[in-house]
Design a protein around this motif. Sequence first.
Motif, PDB file in Angstrom:
ATOM      1  N   PHE A   1     -17.398  42.200  18.362  1.00  0.00           N
ATOM      2  CA  PHE A   1     -16.480  43.323  18.589  1.00  0.00           C
ATOM      3  C   PHE A   1     -15.255  42.919  19.420  1.00  0.00           C
ATOM      4  N   CYS A   2     -15.384  41.843  20.216  1.00  0.00           N
ATOM      5  CA  CYS A   2     -14.235  41.346  20.992  1.00  0.00           C
ATOM      6  C   CYS A   2     -13.094  40.914  20.072  1.00  0.00           C
ATOM      7  N   ALA A   3     -13.463  40.331  18.944  1.00  0.00           N
ATOM      8  CA  ALA A   3     -12.439  39.805  18.029  1.00  0.00           C
ATOM      9  C   ALA A   3     -11.485  40.910  17.623  1.00  0.00           C
ATOM     10  N   ASP A   4     -11.997  42.138  17.485  1.00  0.00           N
ATOM     11  CA  ASP A   4     -11.148  43.247  17.067  1.00  0.00           C
ATOM     12  C   ASP A   4     -10.321  43.786  18.227  1.00  0.00           C
ATOM     13  N   ALA A   5     -10.910  43.857  19.392  1.00  0.00           N
ATOM     14  CA  ALA A   5     -10.233  44.511  20.518  1.00  0.00           C
ATOM     15  C   ALA A   5      -9.215  43.615  21.205  1.00  0.00           C
ATOM     16  N   PHE A   6      -9.545  42.353  21.382  1.00  0.00           N
ATOM     17  CA  PHE A   6      -8.656  41.466  22.141  1.00  0.00           C
ATOM     18  C   PHE A   6      -7.835  40.553  21.222  1.00  0.00           C
ATOM     19  N   LEU A   7      -8.537  39.831  20.341  1.00  0.00           N
ATOM     20  CA  LEU A   7      -7.853  38.804  19.541  1.00  0.00           C
ATOM     21  C   LEU A   7      -6.893  39.419  18.521  1.00  0.00           C
ATOM     22  N   ARG A   8      -7.316  40.503  17.870  1.00  0.00           N
ATOM     23  CA  ARG A   8      -6.458  41.154  16.867  1.00  0.00           C
ATOM     24  C   ARG A   8      -5.180  41.667  17.533  1.00  0.00           C
ATOM     25  N   GLU A   9      -5.336  42.277  18.696  1.00  0.00           N
ATOM     26  CA  GLU A   9      -4.188  42.838  19.412  1.00  0.00           C
ATOM     27  C   GLU A   9      -3.180  41.728  19.743  1.00  0.00           C
ATOM     28  N   LYS A  10      -3.717  40.554  20.030  1.00  0.00           N
ATOM     29  CA  LYS A  10      -2.857  39.423  20.372  1.00  0.00           C
ATOM     30  C   LYS A  10      -2.204  38.838  19.108  1.00  0.00           C
TER      31      LYS A  10
ATOM     32  N   ALA B   1     -11.488  38.188  28.335  1.00  0.00           N
ATOM     33  CA  ALA B   1     -10.531  37.554  29.261  1.00  0.00           C
ATOM     34  C   ALA B   1     -10.070  36.208  28.709  1.00  0.00           C
ATOM     35  N   ALA B   2     -11.025  35.457  28.141  1.00  0.00           N
ATOM     36  CA  ALA B   2     -10.671  34.148  27.566  1.00  0.00           C
ATOM     37  C   ALA B   2      -9.728  34.336  26.367  1.00  0.00           C
TER      38      ALA B   2
ATOM     39  N   LEU C   1      -6.184  32.446  26.329  1.00  0.00           N
ATOM     40  CA  LEU C   1      -6.077  31.222  25.517  1.00  0.00           C
ATOM     41  C   LEU C   1      -5.269  31.452  24.241  1.00  0.00           C
ATOM     42  N   GLY C   2      -4.791  30.343  23.674  1.00  0.00           N
ATOM     43  CA  GLY C   2      -4.082  30.409  22.398  1.00  0.00           C
ATOM     44  C   GLY C   2      -5.059  30.645  21.251  1.00  0.00           C
ATOM     45  N   MET C   3      -4.534  30.915  20.065  1.00  0.00           N
ATOM     46  CA  MET C   3      -5.396  31.261  18.930  1.00  0.00           C
ATOM     47  C   MET C   3      -6.316  30.097  18.551  1.00  0.00           C
TER      48      MET C   3
ATOM     49  N   ILE D   1      -0.448  35.567  28.728  1.00  0.00           N
ATOM     50  CA  ILE D   1      -0.778  36.276  27.483  1.00  0.00           C
ATOM     51  C   ILE D   1       0.395  36.209  26.508  1.00  0.00           C
ATOM     52  N   VAL D   2       1.590  36.518  27.010  1.00  0.00           N
ATOM     53  CA  VAL D   2       2.774  36.565  26.136  1.00  0.00           C
ATOM     54  C   VAL D   2       3.073  35.185  25.549  1.00  0.00           C
ATOM     55  N   ARG D   3       2.885  34.151  26.361  1.00  0.00           N
ATOM     56  CA  ARG D   3       3.214  32.802  25.884  1.00  0.00           C
ATOM     57  C   ARG D   3       2.169  32.229  24.936  1.00  0.00           C
ATOM     58  N   THR D   4       1.028  32.888  24.817  1.00  0.00           N
ATOM     59  CA  THR D   4       0.009  32.409  23.863  1.00  0.00           C
ATOM     60  C   THR D   4      -0.091  33.339  22.644  1.00  0.00           C
ATOM     61  N   ILE D   5       0.851  34.280  22.518  1.00  0.00           N
ATOM     62  CA  ILE D   5       0.907  35.104  21.301  1.00  0.00           C
ATOM     63  C   ILE D   5       1.430  34.204  20.179  1.00  0.00           C
ATOM     64  N   PRO D   6       0.750  34.183  19.031  1.00  0.00           N
ATOM     65  CA  PRO D   6       1.199  33.257  17.969  1.00  0.00           C
ATOM     66  C   PRO D   6       2.550  33.669  17.374  1.00  0.00           C
TER      67      PRO D   6
END
Lengths: 233, 310
Positions: free
Chosen positions: A70-79, A159-160, A164-166, A228-233
């Motif tokens: 569920f983290c993949a949807d909440a944190f990683l997708r948003e990024k 948090a990770a 972290l980058g993608m 966070i901003v600098r690791t947005i793809p």
Amino acid sequence: MSTFAVIARREIRLAVRNRSILISALIFAVWFPVMSALGVAAGAGEDATALAGGIAAIILPVGVFMGYIFCADAFLREKRDGTIETLLCAPVSLRRLWEGKAAGVAVPAYLMTLVSAAVTIAAVSTLSGALVVAEPLLILHLAVVVPVWIAAAAGLIGAAQLALGMRENQILGFVFIFGFIFLIIGLQGIAPGGPGLSLATEGVLAAAGIALLALARFIAGKVTKERIVRTIP
Amino acid sequence: MNAVEVRGLSRSFDGRDILRDVSFTVGHGEVFGYLGPNGAGKTTTIRILLGLLAPGAGEVRVLGSDLAVDDDARARVGVLFENNGLSDRMSAAGNLAYYAGLYGVEDPAERIDELLTLVDLADRRNDLVGTFSTGMKRKLGIARAILHRPEVVFLDEPSSGLDPGAQRMVRDLISELSRREEMTVFLNSHHLDEVQRICSSVAILAGGRIRAFDSVARLTAASGRPTVTVALADPGDRARACAVIAGLPFVAGCETDGDALLCTLADSGATPDLIAALVGAGFRIEEVRRSSRSLEEIYLEHVGRAEGGS
């Protein structure tokens, strides 16, 4: 409504609406315990306490894995979508944002873990002929230890994923999962009660879960908006 | 106090200077255009202003505050990035309700209705944003950015990826917002025509430095002498008329341009004198048109100069 509740409620709604993640979680929630139930039933015979211990050992890693899904949807997708940047401009602290998201991940992950626990108990009870539902330590395990560990897993992985980058996230995702599983096995091994259900083992696991949650909160507090901003793809 | 203040701002990434001693201000209620080629550092400037990135040197203030640390000030600022900040899996109204909760908007249902009507999406309020066109998402993104009635709104490339019709709609919407809601608008755009139409002042960023910063009117007027195009009723009179005009004290030069005369004036207020002199000399005038340089010409000149290393 507090900003924490606003964020958590939104994440829960999005999780419920994400069919692909729900189906993946449901398949894992049913398939993994059914397969494991065969081993538990064969190893513990008709001893209800031993059967409950086997179930508890299965369910905790399942809960951690649900948190990861569920983290993949909440944190990683948003990024990945870049929408996190807009959220960071809102009058909400980064820590509050993380808390709301982690809670929003932990709730559906916990509910799915309870589904998994119900399937496992039903399968083990059917195969062994013993009734394991009423084991008090198993209820304690499901009501306290499992949610604490799910929250800790969601918080640490979230948090990770923010920091972290993608590419790093792709690599480190499984490192986190295996790290958690090895930690659970290790703690069960060194606990005074040993593997299986005992008050001492549950106490050690609960304390470790709370410590991990505190660690996740500490790490989330160290993540910066710039990172966070600098690791947005 | 200005709405936005940037003083001596510098920032580098991995040893590469992106912004070098950038300074400008934006007054309250202004529509400010921030121009520059790709990679010039426009989005970096916006991110620093919004507190998402730290400045390497210098100081930035929005509404007198540092948005990186001031949550209350952030509640008075709106932002639209290129991705609109919307979830595809939520409805239009659901997305706005989420941000209304984050910004503590009073009576959110009424405000959401008002904005969905303003951006012409009231009949799609319950549809998932994932089913919207790019233009509809952008309109909803603008509604989201101004939901909490911010005093300053940052719009990063609001017309990017839109067809001409949608670009015009966004342009009209921004103009209406600055009038109706009296917001300060910080517009980061590549569309120079759009900027010239709706912005009161601009800054041109190239090579990490501010190359020009002024009101649009002064920038276009100050760049060279005013020119007037005169079409005579009888184009055959052009050479004779040019000879007459060239001798006048307020005319800097005259040449023929197709069927018309192109007069460069030494004095920007001399157009009536020019017409009077031509009529007095017996010429019949078909059309007179004052022309100033476009923002595009000025922009290209500054960017070209920066790329040339001057």
